[in-house]
Design an enzyme around this catalytic site. Structure first.
Site, PDB file in Angstrom:
ATOM      1  N   ARG A   1       0.887  -1.236   0.394  1.00 56.67           N
ATOM      2  CA  ARG A   1       0.003  -0.362   0.070  1.00 56.67           C
ATOM      3  C   ARG A   1       0.675   1.267   0.186  1.00 56.67           C
ATOM      4  O   ARG A   1       0.980   1.904  -0.909  1.00 56.67           O
ATOM      5  CB  ARG A   1      -0.654  -0.139   1.219  1.00 56.67           C
ATOM      6  N   CYS A   2       2.258   1.477   0.479  1.00 60.37           N
ATOM      7  CA  CYS A   2       2.879   2.038   0.518  1.00 60.37           C
ATOM      8  C   CYS A   2       3.431   2.188  -0.490  1.00 60.37           C
ATOM      9  O   CYS A   2       3.915   3.802  -0.875  1.00 60.37           O
ATOM     10  CB  CYS A   2       4.066   2.042   1.221  1.00 60.37           C
ATOM     11  N   MET A   3       3.686   1.822  -1.902  1.00 64.30           N
ATOM     12  CA  MET A   3       4.732   1.955  -2.128  1.00 64.30           C
ATOM     13  C   MET A   3       3.491   2.351  -3.744  1.00 64.30           C
ATOM     14  O   MET A   3       4.210   2.104  -5.085  1.00 64.30           O
ATOM     15  CB  MET A   3       5.111   0.620  -3.029  1.00 64.30           C
TER      16      MET A   3
END
Length: 400
Positions: free
Chosen positions: A390-392
């Site tokens: 999700r962060c990426m």
């Protein structure tokens, strides 16, 4: 490429377009003595990190998702010579280069590059030796810091509904990352001309980062009050969203521990289906929730503390019985280990279908047993940056 405006009203509906950044030379410019300043715990092996990231992009494409890259959109936004000059000057100003001669040499170094070369070089950082200055007696070899956190595209800006927050990052190291979003949404030949609403701007006083912004439904947002996001910024976003007529009716403020291990809400809590969330069990009891609604008659926010458990709060606002899936199955050792490697940081690409890191195999198995389809990707190097799938990724469009 972009047929319509930003459209993100869910964490789990079918993902259609997503923004990534392929790790580049900025990773090679990490050094042990500056890891803390640059917010890394270790130095990823770039070649392997790129392989892993390409497999991530391939998994997205194989599921019918259009993958766009931050470096490409940024370069397309500065094709015009006047805009390119303005961009370089803005970057110089935000890089805190005080010496006029040094600044002039750096500008000359950049101005003859192509737009794509300029973007990649600014992302990578600029060393003294690149502009002909000896580094022998320099304590630090960089005139301009590298930006190794850029492959976490979720944080510098976030798409919410039909608009965006161009975020004010907490740390000085990451402040400059949002300049790319500024130019994309101002000057990109397609996105720049769409008058996309801005719920927050990078120049605003208080800090907010995209890892704290979750879209739970067309009616409900969740925003983390975390180590990286200030409550005042959340209130500004809420006011702008309500006053400009966006669909959302409720914003939940999640109060989470202000620690690096829990730096954003999505490092401890993500949505995997309409009625299922994965959660780090070690903070389940410590999370507090405040509910924001809007009094349209008196034009003011209404903030109330919600005293129920997380499950009951979510069930009430999403109008369905919610199930919490605990990272590591609730085992203290497994949960801590897999949480450190972003076991709770899942990316839903469709309802009940998520991309995760393969190293979190116990949490992945538990997800599978809860009827969640899991696409695991390798992450021995990507995970060193302390961020998961999700962060990426920054969704630009999800199907309604």
């Amino acid at each position: 490429m972009f047929k319509s405006m930003i459209n993100v009203y869910s964490e789990v509906e079918k993902l259609e377009k997503v923004l990534l950044h392929r790790p580049g030379e900025e990773i090679e410019n990490l050094t042990p003595e500056y890891l803390k300043i640059l917010l890394f715990d270790d130095i990823p092996y770039l070649s392997r990190a790129v392989e892993e990231h390409d497999k991530f992009a391939k998994a997205l494409k194989e599921n019918g998702i259009e993958v766009l890259y931050l470096e490409d959109l940024s370069a397309e936004s500065i094709e015009n010579e006047n805009i390119k000059e303005k961009f370089i000057n803005d970057v110089m100003e935000e890089s805190y280069i005080k010496d006029d001669i040094l600044k002039e040499k750096t500008i000359r170094y950049l101005e003859y590059m192509t737009p794509k070369q300029i973007i990649l070089k600014i992302m990578a950082g600029i060393r003294y030796k690149e502009i002909g200055i000896c580094e022998e007696y320099k304590d630090y070899p960089f005139i301009m810091h590298p930006m190794p956190n850029l492959y976490f595209t979720r944080d510098p800006f976030a798409c919410i509904g039909s608009g965006v927050t161009i975020n004010s990052m907490k740390t000085k190291t990451r402040k400059r990352e949002t300049i790319f979003a500024k130019y994309i949404f101002s000057y990109h030949p397609i996105l720049g001309g769409q008058n996309i609403p801005r719920w927050y701007n990078r120049e605003d006083e208080y800090c907010i980062e995209g890892g704290d912004e979750l879209i739970l439904s067309e009616d409900v947002l969740a925003i983390g009050h975390s180590q990286r996001s200030d409550k005042e910024a959340i209130l500004t976003i809420a006011k702008n969203i309500f006053e400009k007529g966006e669909k959302f009716k409720t914003i939940l403020i999640f109060e989470i521990p202000k620690r690096r291990a829990f730096m954003h809400l999505d490092t401890v809590f993500t949505m995997v289906d309409y009625d299922k969330f994965v959660l780090h069990p070690n903070i389940e009891e410590s999370i507090k929730v405040n509910t924001i609604t809007y009094d349209y008659k008196n034009k003011q926010l209404i903030i109330k503390e919600d005293m129920d458990s997380i499950r009951k709060i979510l069930s009430k606002h999403l109008k369905k019985d919610i199930k919490l899936i605990r990272c590591g199955g609730g085992d203290k050792v497994v949960a801590s280990r897999e949480q450190w490697n972003d076991g709770s940081n899942t990316l839903a690409i469709a309802p009940g279908k998520v991309i995760t890191y393969e190293r979190n195999y116990i949490t992945n198995e538990i997800l599978y047993k809860n009827n969640i389809s899991v696409i695991p990707i390798p992450s021995s190097e990507l995970s060193r940056g302390r961020g998961g799938p999700r962060c990426m990724s920054m969704p630009l469009r999800r199907k309604l």
